[in-house]
Design a protein around this motif. Structure first.
Motif, short mmCIF file in Angstrom:
data_model
loop_
_atom_site.label_atom_id
_atom_site.label_comp_id
_atom_site.label_asym_id
_atom_site.label_seq_id
_atom_site.Cartn_x
_atom_site.Cartn_y
_atom_site.Cartn_z
N GLY A 116 0.82 -1.21 0.00
CA GLY A 116 0.00 0.00 0.00
C GLY A 116 0.86 1.26 0.00
N THR A 117 1.94 1.24 0.82
CA THR A 117 2.84 2.40 0.91
C THR A 117 3.49 2.67 -0.44
OG1 THR A 117 3.29 1.88 3.21
CG2 THR A 117 4.81 3.39 2.13
N ASN A 118 4.00 1.61 -1.09
CA ASN A 118 4.68 1.78 -2.38
C ASN A 118 3.73 2.40 -3.42
OD1 ASN A 118 6.99 0.76 -1.27
ND2 ASN A 118 6.69 -1.33 -2.03
N SER A 119 2.46 1.94 -3.39
CA SER A 119 1.48 2.50 -4.32
C SER A 119 1.23 3.97 -4.03
CB SER A 119 0.15 1.74 -4.21
OG SER A 119 0.30 0.45 -4.75
N PHE A 120 1.17 4.30 -2.73
CA PHE A 120 0.93 5.70 -2.34
C PHE A 120 2.09 6.58 -2.79
CE2 PHE A 120 1.15 9.34 0.46
CZ PHE A 120 -0.16 9.80 0.42
#
Length: 807
Positions: free
Chosen positions: A110-114
């Motif tokens: 999720g963090t990488n996508s954000f």
């Protein structure tokens, strides 16, 4: 069964039968093309993808979760149409879903996508998007305490990247929630500092440098520092305070001031990252924090002061900002508080409230003094002069400035404050360069300073000498005078001698006699030691090379001969070592000045006397006196003949070279002034004498009406020539007034003061009569019933005064 819309079929087709196979690229391209050609469908595609992802997360089908996120990422990168906002809402909803998951892999996904989303520049602004959740969640991830250290590091790094993404996304968009608000900064900054701090600990434990360098890529420390720098670099003028306050709070809460190193590191990052014109804001916050911690332990205050020292050095000229004196005022206040704490033994006057360690307070005082010097070095000359005056105004001078206000400190407190503030002045004046001595050293600074050189405390006198040396030395000649010795050829010293400027001549004309007197009286002090005499020699040497014209040279030679007479005088209760030291000082100085004047006969006489001393009485030369273990004789009884420098001989040889023989032949006698009495005043009689002397000087009885005379060139010339004689008469008159009030009986003094009071009252009565009497009426007088004329009475508030009388 209803037929599925096309966009749903296209979305379904990107998911393979087996999630291990990954995203079906061909179908993904079809979906992307469809989204680009029909942008109005983008929000529905996003909503459907989100729905599938939520279902897969709930069913723990993590392979499909990854495929859905990849699809969302690709669509986000490809589409920049106006309806992207609704799609972004679906996207952020999915990221939020992943971040709420307990599985580290999903949190990181999720963090990488954000982060990818944060790097996209959107064409259209969003008015309603909120990042509060992401700030809180990423900050939480930065503090992760997951059991597996490798996974913990990955989660923390993901948190740091997430915060970096939030900052990038919001910091430049005025429509977004203000990331600089304290509610956000209080989460972001401590999270970054926590990782910086833990990184310092892990680095310090690393077994070898090689291993540390290998792990550096994986370590959160470098990433954290880069993120912190980026955050600070984007801070505008109004946001600096919100960014720095959480740093101060974090250092307070975790007791990190005492170690100093981490606090210094933090503020080095801050000072190097923010825009240089904002530096003074950080300094002001640190000063405010120092004040807020006034009653904290000395180690905490010393830590803050150390940070200030480092910050000031980095900020250079921008460090002080518009409130120059406020910076020094705060530091001086801390110095005074520290002295009070050390003497009273407590922070609030109640003994035993907190045990105060004197050595810690001393360390703090030294740190404050160093910091004052550091700040002063960043200032231009004119501001440094202001700071010198400001500090001088804070020093308690007997009779001029009041003593310390604190009740518990007493005389010892006053003395300690004097020493601390003089040490601060030593730091401020170090390296001070000025072309105009008169403006740089006004009376308001020089007179209080010189009055300290007459105190009985040897430490204070030495500090004053150091300050004077720093101020007069403008060509770095001082190191060449550190050792008193007889040098046969002073060219080896490579002294830098400039022609004396007009301003220098005026300075010596105005203050020369004061400086000579203080040198003379400094040699006369019984408590003077080797360091004092070395400093006095350096002062004489610097006056000779920095500020000497022909008249000054003559006065300095007279002074050196007067010092020789002082050492010979039986009236002065000087110890034998001091007498030898004064002889040696005079010899070393005359050896220096004779070579500077380059008069062969003068040099010959000085060298002859020195040769005789080397053979007969070496204890009168500096090589025997100013050593670690001097061995002076038991008494000095037969110092006469060829071992003495002769005033008559020097006058004769210098007169042949055009020097003023009348002045040379006149022995130097120091004149005592007000400041001498101020510095050593012990009785109330002397206080009264000073007041009455001032009164008598301003007395109307003394005024004489002189007829107006024509002013010619001759008049002016005579006035200049006669000024010396007039000064002598004025000093003699002063001396008589002082002597009268010191020796006359009390009744006589009381009668004199009473007479003065009566005279004053009569003068006041005359003035009141004039002012109260009504002015003549424009309508003349009014006749009373008895035929007498009567002046009309006009109230004072109705009187018409001429404009010139109204202030």
């Amino acid at each position: 069964m209803l037929h599925k819309p096309r966009y749903k079929r296209l979305v379904d087709n990107i998911f393979p039968e087996d999630p291990e196979d990954g995203l079906v690229k061909a179908n993904m391209e079809k979906l992307t093309f469809y989204a680009l050609s029909a942008p109005e469908k983008l929000d529905r595609i996003g909503a459907y993808l989100s729905e599938r992802l939520s279902r897969d997360v709930a069913r723990h089908r993590y392979g499909y979760v990854c495929i859905a996120m990849e699809a969302l990422d690709q669509l986000l990168m490809a589409c920049h149409c106006q309806s992207i906002n609704l799609f972004v809402e679906s996207f952020l909803k999915m990221v939020r879903k992943l971040l709420e998951s307990d599985k580290p892999s999903l949190q990181i996904l999720g963090t990488n996508s954000f982060v990818k989303f944060a790097n996209i520049e959107e064409d259209t602004p969003s008015y309603h998007r909120s990042y509060d959740f992401f700030v809180s969640r990423f900050s939480e991830m930065c503090h992760s305490s997951y059991e597996d250290p490798d996974i913990r590091t990955k989660i923390r790094m993901a948190g740091i990247k997430g915060l970096q993404g939030v900052v990038r996304k919001t910091v430049n968009d005025e429509l977004q929630a203000n990331i600089w608000d304290p509610q956000h900064m209080d989460k972001i900054v401590p999270s970054l500092l926590f990782n910086l701090q833990s990184g310092v600990r892990t680095e310090s434990r690393s077994p070898s440098p090689l291993q540390a360098s290998e792990k550096e890529k994986e370590s959160p420390v470098e990433l954290t520092e880069r993120c912190f720098r980026e955050l600070l670099g984007r801070a505008a003028y109004g946001n600096i305070k919100n960014a720095v306050t959480p740093v101060l709070m974090h250092l307070d809460n975790h007791s990190l001031w005492e170690g100093k190193t981490f606090a210094v590191r933090c503020f080095k990052i801050i000072m190097y990252s923010i825009q240089s014109q904002h530096s003074h804001l950080v300094i002001q916050q640190l000063l405010g924090h120092l004040d807020a911690n006034s009653k904290n332990s000395a180690t905490v205050r010393a830590g803050i002061v150390e940070v200030l020292l480092e910050a000031a050095a980095i900020a250079a000229s921008g460090s002080v900002g518009p409130t120059v004196l406020e910076v020094f005022n705060t530091l001086l206040r801390q110095l005074r508080l520290s002295v009070d704490y050390e003497l009273t033994g407590s922070y609030d006057g109640n003994i035993g409230t907190k045990i105060i360690k004197a050595h810690e307070e001393r360390q703090l005082q030294e740190a404050v003094i160093r910091t004052i010097g550091s700040f002063a070095n960043t200032l231009p000359t004119y501001q440094r002069s202001e700071v010198m005056l400001f500090i001088m105004g804070k020093i308690p001078v007997p009779g001029i400035h009041p003593a310390l206000p604190s009740a518990g400190s007493g005389p010892e407190g006053t003395r300690m404050i004097q020493i601390m503030l003089l040490k601060s002045l030593v730091q401020v004046t170090a390296g001070f360069q000025t072309t105009n001595m008169l403006t740089a050293l006004p009376n308001s600074f020089l007179e209080p300073l010189l009055s300290f050189s007459l105190t009985e405390d040897p430490e204070i006198r030495l500090l004053v000498l150091q300050i004077l040396l720093s101020l007069i030395d403008r060509h770095d000649n001082m190191p060449k005078f550190t050792n008193i010795s007889i040098i046969s050829d002073i060219s080896v010293l490579k002294l830098k001698v400039d022609k004396c400027s007009r301003q220098d001549n005026l300075f010596m004309k105005k203050h020369g006699q004061q400086l000579y007197r203080h040198i003379y009286l400094g040699c006369k002090e019984q408590s003077s030691g080797r360091l004092h005499y070395e400093s006095l020699f350096a002062l004489l040497g610097l006056l000779s090379v920095e500020l000497a014209n022909e008249e000054v040279v003559v006065d300095l030679i007279r002074l050196a001969l007067a010092l020789q007479d002082l050492a010979l005088s039986t009236d002065e209760p000087l110890p034998v070592y001091n007498r030898c030291a004064v002889h040696a000082l005079a010899a070393a100085y005359l050896n220096l000045i004779c070579q500077l004047t380059t008069v062969p006969a003068f040099c010959q006489h000085i060298h002859e006397v020195i040769e005789v001393r080397q053979k007969e009485s070496p204890y009168l030369l500096p090589e025997d006196v100013f050593v670690d273990n001097p061995k002076p004789p038991s008494s000095l009884e037969k110092v006469e003949g060829d071992v003495l420098f002769l005033q008559s001989k020097i006058t004769e040889v210098l007169g042949g070279s055009g020097y003023n023989t009348d002045r040379l032949a006149t022995p130097y006698v120091p004149q005592y002034t007000d400041e001498d009495r101020l510095s050593k005043r012990k009785s109330i009689g002397e206080t009264i004498s000073l007041q009455v002397e001032v009164e008598s000087r301003n007395s109307p009885e003394k005024e004489e009406r002189t007829p107006a005379e024509e002013i010619t060139f001759e008049t002016l010339k005579n006035a200049i020539v006669d000024s010396v004689g007039m000064e002598e008469q004025e000093r003699e008159r002063r001396r008589q007034v002082v002597e009268k009030f010191q020796k006359a009986p009390f009744e006589e003094i009381a009668a004199h003061c009473g007479a003065r009071a009566t005279l004053l009252q009569s003068k006041l009565n005359q003035i009141f009569e004039i002012t109260i009497r009504p002015p003549p009426s424009p309508s003349g007088t009014i006749s009373s019933g008895y035929g007498q004329s009567q002046s009309r009475s006009i109230p004072i508030y109705e009187m018409k005064f001429p404009d010139l009388c109204v202030y």
